[in-house]
Design a protein around this motif. Sequence first.
Motif, PDB file in Angstrom:
ATOM      1  N   TRP A   1       0.831  -1.199   0.000  1.00 33.44           N
ATOM      2  CA  TRP A   1       0.000   0.000   0.000  1.00 33.44           C
ATOM      3  C   TRP A   1       0.872   1.259   0.000  1.00 33.44           C
ATOM      4  O   TRP A   1       0.603   2.253   0.677  1.00 33.44           O
TER       5      TRP A   1
ATOM      6  N   CYS B   1      -3.835  -1.827  11.034  1.00 30.38           N
ATOM      7  CA  CYS B   1      -3.409  -2.541   9.817  1.00 30.38           C
ATOM      8  C   CYS B   1      -2.123  -3.314  10.066  1.00 30.38           C
ATOM      9  O   CYS B   1      -1.980  -4.472   9.664  1.00 30.38           O
TER      10      CYS B   1
ATOM     11  N   ARG C   1      -8.520  -4.588   5.649  1.00 33.47           N
ATOM     12  CA  ARG C   1      -8.783  -4.076   4.305  1.00 33.47           C
ATOM     13  C   ARG C   1     -10.204  -3.539   4.206  1.00 33.47           C
ATOM     14  O   ARG C   1     -10.451  -2.506   3.572  1.00 33.47           O
ATOM     15  N   ARG C   2     -11.146  -4.238   4.830  1.00 34.21           N
ATOM     16  CA  ARG C   2     -12.534  -3.765   4.827  1.00 34.21           C
ATOM     17  C   ARG C   2     -12.692  -2.518   5.690  1.00 34.21           C
ATOM     18  O   ARG C   2     -13.411  -1.590   5.317  1.00 34.21           O
TER      19      ARG C   2
ATOM     20  N   PRO D   1     -10.275   0.910   3.876  1.00 40.13           N
ATOM     21  CA  PRO D   1     -10.015   0.834   2.430  1.00 40.13           C
ATOM     22  C   PRO D   1      -9.216   2.024   1.902  1.00 40.13           C
ATOM     23  O   PRO D   1      -8.514   1.888   0.892  1.00 40.13           O
ATOM     24  N   ASP D   2      -9.296   3.163   2.569  1.00 37.81           N
ATOM     25  CA  ASP D   2      -8.555   4.341   2.128  1.00 37.81           C
ATOM     26  C   ASP D   2      -7.062   4.211   2.377  1.00 37.81           C
ATOM     27  O   ASP D   2      -6.272   5.023   1.878  1.00 37.81           O
TER      28      ASP D   2
ATOM     29  N   THR E   1      -5.399   1.424   1.502  1.00 37.57           N
ATOM     30  CA  THR E   1      -4.910   0.455   0.522  1.00 37.57           C
ATOM     31  C   THR E   1      -4.792   1.113  -0.846  1.00 37.57           C
ATOM     32  O   THR E   1      -5.391   2.163  -1.091  1.00 37.57           O
TER      33      THR E   1
ATOM     34  N   ASP F   1      -5.045  -0.722  -4.034  1.00 41.17           N
ATOM     35  CA  ASP F   1      -5.323  -1.742  -5.048  1.00 41.17           C
ATOM     36  C   ASP F   1      -5.600  -1.133  -6.423  1.00 41.17           C
ATOM     37  O   ASP F   1      -5.152  -1.676  -7.446  1.00 41.17           O
TER      38      ASP F   1
END
Length: 358
Positions: free
Chosen positions: A250, A285, A337-338, A341-342, A344, A346
């Motif tokens: 990330w 995290c 991750r859930r 999300p900001d 990460t 991806d």
Amino acid sequence: MPDSPHVPPWVRDTLRAGTVIPAHPLALTADGAYDERRQRALTRYYAAAGAGGVAVGVHTTQFAIRDPAHGLLEPVLRTAGDALDEIERNGGPRLVRVAGVCGPTAQAVREAELAASLGYHAGLLSLSALPEADDDALLAHCRAVAGAIPLFGFYLQTAICGRPLGESFWRRFAEIDNAVAIKIAPFDRYRTLDVVHGVAQSGRAGEIALYTGNDDHIVADLLTPFRTRAGGVTVTQRIVGGLLGHWAVWTRRAVELFDRVRAVRDGTEPLTPELLTLDARVTDCNAALFDAAHGFAGCVAGINHVLHGQGLLASGRCLDPRERLSPGQAERIARVRRDHPDLTDDDFVAEHLDEWLS
């Protein structure tokens, strides 16, 4: 007599200003072979994400690359160096190149000489191979390595083979002429302060760049001004950047976070309670990524798991097949991750993955 060699001025200036330095993982195929293509892709990813350097041959790269059965230290260092050369030739950024250096003195000097010959600017020096040595012996070891490459000191947490190092050691380490930076990674607030006090007492505050390796306390480390008394005056130091395994994943979001922290330090943005919440969210995290629930047993496997899921690695495996995700770790990573999300990146990886793999 001054130690040599010294870092180029632009490297010194970059380190002192502070930057993002991911600790570079190792890319393996599903059957455990070295995956040079994806190793190169990882380096391209870090440069594209905005990192200011990479650290290769460090814990996240797996110390076992040095084992004769694998013989991967030179290939891994060379792959990252070649990728960075290519990036520079194509008009991309210059990144600070840090090589992990470890082992007894003779081995550490050989590794430092190899790294220097491949264009690395500094050696991140682990002292875990000298668990019984006193400060005099440790510092003699450091000076021997400093004769081959500038030093990036490393206070490694005891949970993964580090050893306690006191304020006096760090004062004397900072006095080594071509010591340029220290990665503070004891995962311990008291020992973090030992480094800060030691550098202040050396008289080289501001010359030695302090970097957080405390993956459990990243944002607060970067935000905190440390004030100490040395020589009858107040000395203010900051941890100016990070050399972090956490930032191996990330990374685009890590760079954005770092830029935000730097804006607060520069006074162009306010320090808000939300930033303290962000510190806790990043630590949440990290607890999943580094497998804090099992004493960090799955810290490398957790990073590889995320990179494999993004397509940057063909496999999440480690060199030692026993080094794998701990029970429940995949579920904890899915949960953060859930929840965050900001934090990460991806979408960023998906947009550029084919380009990095080309």
